[in-house]
Design a protein around this motif. Structure first.
Motif, PDB file in Angstrom:
ATOM      1  N   ASP A   1      -7.573  -4.515  -2.440  1.00 31.85           N
ATOM      2  CA  ASP A   1      -7.543  -4.127  -1.484  1.00 31.85           C
ATOM      3  C   ASP A   1      -9.361  -4.438  -0.680  1.00 31.85           C
TER       4      ASP A   1
ATOM      5  N   VAL B   1       0.722  -1.110  -0.182  1.00 35.86           N
ATOM      6  CA  VAL B   1       0.023   0.076   0.383  1.00 35.86           C
ATOM      7  C   VAL B   1       0.612   1.596   0.183  1.00 35.86           C
TER       8      VAL B   1
ATOM      9  N   LEU C   1      -7.263   2.537  -5.539  1.00 37.25           N
ATOM     10  CA  LEU C   1      -7.228   1.352  -4.873  1.00 37.25           C
ATOM     11  C   LEU C   1      -7.661   0.237  -6.054  1.00 37.25           C
TER      12      LEU C   1
END
Length: 123
Positions: A90, A64, A86
């Protein structure tokens, strides 16, 4: 007794953004570090990000880094996780957790946990 409540999860398309909140009550918010973790069915809980008591120190999972940002507002007793760009991978239930003191580890070694908020990223 410290209680943590996650909120603002939801459904978003790939490439979109969400901002998760972790609101604390009880105890002294500035006295503990906070971490974000996520979990999908059949898999182990995974570290996402953590922040120290003052908000000056942070760390992120490689998956991330550059996309997510953890921050805290001690005046509001709240920690945030800004999630940008995103990806479907995720998708998970996201949990916040608190730990007394100055340490903010990437392990599950935290003292108290919220119940989680669902994030779904569609392709």
């Amino acid at each position: 007794q410290v209680q943590l409540v996650e909120s603002a999860g939801g459904l978003v398309q790939a490439g979109g953004s969400l901002r998760l909140s972790c609101a604390a009550s009880g105890g002294t918010f500035i006295s503990y570090a906070v971490g974000w973790f996520r979990q999908v069915p059949g898999k182990e809980r995974e570290f996402v990000a953590a922040i120290g008591r003052t908000g000056e120190d942070t760390r992120y999972a490689d998956s991330v880094k550059g996309r997510f940002t953890i921050s805290r507002d001690n005046a509001k007793n709240t920690v945030y996780l800004q999630m940008n760009n995103l990806k479907p991978e995720d998708t998970a239930v996201y949990y916040c957790a608190g730990r007394w003191g100055d340490e903010y580890p990437i392990t599950n070694d935290y003292h108290f946990w919220g119940r989680g908020t669902q994030v779904i990223v569609s392709s």
